[in-house]
Design a protein around this motif. Structure first.
Motif, PDB file in Angstrom:
ATOM      1  N   GLY A 190      58.118   9.163  70.877  1.00  0.00           N
ATOM      2  CA  GLY A 190      59.541   9.010  70.604  1.00  0.00           C
ATOM      3  C   GLY A 190      59.986   9.598  69.288  1.00  0.00           C
ATOM      4  O   GLY A 190      59.184  10.114  68.500  1.00  0.00           O
ATOM      5  N   GLY A 191      61.292   9.502  69.049  1.00  0.00           N
ATOM      6  CA  GLY A 191      61.874  10.109  67.865  1.00  0.00           C
ATOM      7  C   GLY A 191      61.394   9.518  66.561  1.00  0.00           C
ATOM      8  O   GLY A 191      61.272  10.224  65.555  1.00  0.00           O
ATOM      9  N   SER A 192      61.100   8.211  66.540  1.00  0.00           N
ATOM     10  CA  SER A 192      60.645   7.584  65.300  1.00  0.00           C
ATOM     11  C   SER A 192      59.316   8.167  64.820  1.00  0.00           C
ATOM     12  O   SER A 192      59.053   8.242  63.624  1.00  0.00           O
ATOM     13  N   SER A 193      58.486   8.595  65.764  1.00  0.00           N
ATOM     14  CA  SER A 193      57.151   9.074  65.406  1.00  0.00           C
ATOM     15  C   SER A 193      57.190  10.372  64.606  1.00  0.00           C
ATOM     16  O   SER A 193      56.226  10.692  63.909  1.00  0.00           O
ATOM     17  N   VAL A 194      58.276  11.129  64.715  1.00  0.00           N
ATOM     18  CA  VAL A 194      58.381  12.388  63.973  1.00  0.00           C
ATOM     19  C   VAL A 194      59.433  12.305  62.874  1.00  0.00           C
ATOM     20  O   VAL A 194      59.892  13.328  62.370  1.00  0.00           O
ATOM     21  N   ASN A 195      59.806  11.090  62.501  1.00  0.00           N
ATOM     22  CA  ASN A 195      60.723  10.883  61.392  1.00  0.00           C
ATOM     23  C   ASN A 195      59.898  10.731  60.110  1.00  0.00           C
ATOM     24  O   ASN A 195      59.215   9.721  59.933  1.00  0.00           O
ATOM     25  N   PRO A 196      59.910  11.718  59.208  1.00  0.00           N
ATOM     26  CA  PRO A 196      59.055  11.644  58.012  1.00  0.00           C
ATOM     27  C   PRO A 196      59.297  10.413  57.154  1.00  0.00           C
ATOM     28  O   PRO A 196      58.378   9.930  56.487  1.00  0.00           O
ATOM     29  N   THR A 197      60.515   9.876  57.168  1.00  0.00           N
ATOM     30  CA  THR A 197      60.825   8.759  56.286  1.00  0.00           C
ATOM     31  C   THR A 197      60.176   7.448  56.721  1.00  0.00           C
ATOM     32  O   THR A 197      60.151   6.483  55.948  1.00  0.00           O
ATOM     33  N   LEU A 198      59.645   7.402  57.945  1.00  0.00           N
ATOM     34  CA  LEU A 198      59.022   6.168  58.439  1.00  0.00           C
ATOM     35  C   LEU A 198      57.512   6.137  58.232  1.00  0.00           C
ATOM     36  O   LEU A 198      56.873   5.110  58.479  1.00  0.00           O
ATOM     37  N   GLN A 199      56.944   7.237  57.787  1.00  0.00           N
ATOM     38  CA  GLN A 199      55.488   7.330  57.758  1.00  0.00           C
ATOM     39  C   GLN A 199      54.842   6.360  56.778  1.00  0.00           C
ATOM     40  O   GLN A 199      53.712   5.919  56.985  1.00  0.00           O
ATOM     41  N   SER A 200      55.525   5.996  55.694  1.00  0.00           N
ATOM     42  CA  SER A 200      54.947   5.045  54.742  1.00  0.00           C
ATOM     43  C   SER A 200      54.667   3.700  55.403  1.00  0.00           C
ATOM     44  O   SER A 200      53.645   3.057  55.139  1.00  0.00           O
ATOM     45  N   ILE A 201      55.573   3.276  56.272  1.00  0.00           N
ATOM     46  CA  ILE A 201      55.376   2.010  56.976  1.00  0.00           C
ATOM     47  C   ILE A 201      54.244   2.130  57.974  1.00  0.00           C
ATOM     48  O   ILE A 201      53.352   1.273  58.044  1.00  0.00           O
ATOM     49  N   TYR A 202      54.259   3.208  58.760  1.00  0.00           N
ATOM     50  CA  TYR A 202      53.193   3.399  59.751  1.00  0.00           C
ATOM     51  C   TYR A 202      51.821   3.456  59.086  1.00  0.00           C
ATOM     52  O   TYR A 202      50.849   2.874  59.581  1.00  0.00           O
ATOM     53  N   LYS A 203      51.723   4.155  57.953  1.00  0.00           N
ATOM     54  CA  LYS A 203      50.432   4.292  57.287  1.00  0.00           C
ATOM     55  C   LYS A 203      49.946   2.980  56.675  1.00  0.00           C
ATOM     56  O   LYS A 203      48.758   2.849  56.371  1.00  0.00           O
TER      57      LYS A 203
END
Length: 515
Positions: free
Chosen positions: A56-69
């Motif tokens: 989905g779109g969230s997976s390629v949103n760079p601003t969300l990567q800190s949370i995912y990581k």
């Protein structure tokens, strides 16, 4: 709590300039020291729409990567300077002719439910993201490998389609591992309600649009985080983020207005850093209307004073760019430059019959407030264009509309955008943005596609590939197929008791912060 600045104090009851700073500093210091304990509070600038970091779109949103990581591991990790290091894989590479690949899975890693992470789990993840039916938006990348075999912790596979930056993608967007046994048990909906990974933190509480509370994972394979608890507050309004850090309610925040950053960077009890990140401000050119005239495109580029925009609008917090490659990227070439020359722009336009009295007309689309000074930057550029003979009408839209129009190749003649590429590979900046068949490109000409296709998909020698990229980048600049503007800085404000490490990827990672 309403933050009380020195100016506010002076407006209340005629407080003296001598006593206010000392009093304000004392109050701030006590608040700040009291707040730093086992819980780190982050005033974050975006909401988290989805918990699956691979689709989905969230997976390629760079601003969300800190949370995912913070919750999930990636196959390969990165250092703050974009260089690569071990993640869930401790070893990886190609055979000599790059027809096969191998990976070694880390021993001792566990999912948040306590089960061990196996090589079979990694293969399941790679197969899942390679199937477009599962919703991965870059499945074509992951489909580059096939025919996996597992022996202990070692994985081997065939190269189905050679993707030069395949292993770089393993540290990039959608490259997270989730537990197969758990996902298959609860399904997509159950995973969204109660996500688990193998990263340094587990999800303890999630209130959509409000906050996320994390707890350190006791069995994490890596270093134990300094903070047992982490709270991400979703504070999308920049003024509110300023209030969060100024009042001491949060320990760290990002992307505050540069004016506020300059005001607060010397405030007692605070530290500040503004550093270049892997985000590029650019203007897409679409090959329609007046943009098919090379003189018009070249005039548009020569008429823009990038240095003035960075110095005056961004207060110096930016790096002027002439290609879609930042200095930290693999294909950056500082020798490629396009001069600011408004007189040349006028002559080019005159050759095509245009002038300030008979301007070339077009529409430029932009967001307003999505990134610092996005709309103001376009206002300044439109004014520069008007002086040489280009009349551009500004159309404001939401970033979601940009994605929709770009995917359909229906952008206006020009469109402002911020491109992020934490992989550092030119395939994922200039390549995706400028290669005609790419769903992210709106420029389609045979000359450029003929130059990009071999370096994006065919060349197996990295030195030759980068040489090919440098040639293509120069060709793009000389023909004004796009207007690169500047590399962004990320302004960060945090309490003095906190040890913060800046990442070029613009990550805010609680697991690496220290007291």
């Amino acid at each position: 709590m309403i933050p009380l600045s020195r100016r506010h104090f002076l407006q209340i009851g005629g407080a003296s300039a001598l006593t206010v700073p000392a009093l304000g500093g004392l109050l701030w210091s006590k608040r700040a020291r009291a707040a730093i304990g086992d819980t780190l509070t982050i005033a974050y600038n975006v909401n988290l729409p989805s918990w699956d970091p691979t689709v989905g779109g969230s997976s390629v949103n760079p601003t969300l990567q800190s949370i995912y990581k913070s919750v999930f591991d990636q196959y390969i990790d990165q250092n703050p300077d974009l260089s690569f290091t071990a993640g869930m894989l401790t070893d990886w590479g190609w055979n000599e002719d790059r027809t096969r690949a191998h990976m070694t899975v880390r021993e001792g890693a566990r999912w948040h439910d306590g089960k061990p992470v196996t090589a079979e789990d990694i293969v399941w993840n790679l197969k899942r993201v390679s199937d477009p039916a599962n919703g991965n938006v870059v499945s074509v990348i992951w489909a580059g490998m096939a025919n996996y075999t597992v022996s202990g912790n070692r994985i081997e596979c065939d190269v189905a389609t050679y993707v030069p930056d395949y292993f770089k993608w393993m540290a990039f967007l959608t490259a997270y591992v989730i537990p197969p046994h758990y996902y298959e048990e609860v399904g997509a909906e159950g995973f969204e309600q109660n996500p688990i990974g193998s990263g340094p933190y587990t999800v303890e509480q999630f209130e959509r649009g409000s906050l996320l509370r994390l707890k350190a994972f006791a069995d994490y394979w890596g270093p134990k985080p300094a903070f047992e608890n982490v709270i991400f507050k979703f504070v999308t309004d920049p003024t509110s983020r300023v209030a969060e850090i100024e009042s001491g309610a949060s320990d760290i925040t990002i992307d505050v207005p540069f004016e506020e950053y300059d005001r607060l960077k010397t405030k007692a009890g605070l530290k500040a850093v503004a550093h270049p990140v892997s985000d590029i401000a650019m203007i897409f050119f679409n090959d329609i209307g007046v943009m098919e005239d090379a003189n018009v495109r070249k005039a548009m580029v020569h008429a823009v004073d990038r240095e003035a925009i960075v110095e005056r609008l961004l207060r110096g917090y930016g790096v002027v760019l002439h290609t879609l490659e930042a200095p930290e990227y693999d294909a950056f070439d500082a020798s490629i430059k396009v001069a600011y020359d408004p007189e040349l722009a006028k002559r080019l336009l005159a050759d095509s019959g245009y002038s300030p009295d008979n301007p070339a007309r077009l529409t430029i689309q932009t967001t307003k407030g999505y990134r610092p000074k996005d709309y103001e930057t376009i206002q300044a550029i439109v004014a520069m264009w008007r002086k040489v003979g280009i009349e551009a009408e500004i159309e404001v839209y939401e970033i979601a509309k940009h994605f929709e129009l770009r995917g359909q190749d229906k952008l206006a003649e020009a469109a402002f955008y911020t491109w992020g590429n934490a992989s550092g590979d030119p395939n994922n900046s200039t390549g995706f943005a400028m290669f005609g068949p790419s769903p992210h490109s709106v420029w389609d000409t045979d000359d450029l596609d003929g130059m990009l296709a071999p370096v994006m998909f065919g060349e197996k020698d990295d030195a030759k590939r980068m040489a090919g990229w440098n040639k293509a980048l120069r060709h793009i600049a000389e023909n004004a197929y796009v207007l690169p503007l500047y590399q962004y800085f990320q302004p960060v404000l945090y309490k003095e008791e906190l040890n913060f490490t800046p990442y070029v990827q613009n990550y805010i990672l609680p697991q690496v912060m220290k007291k």
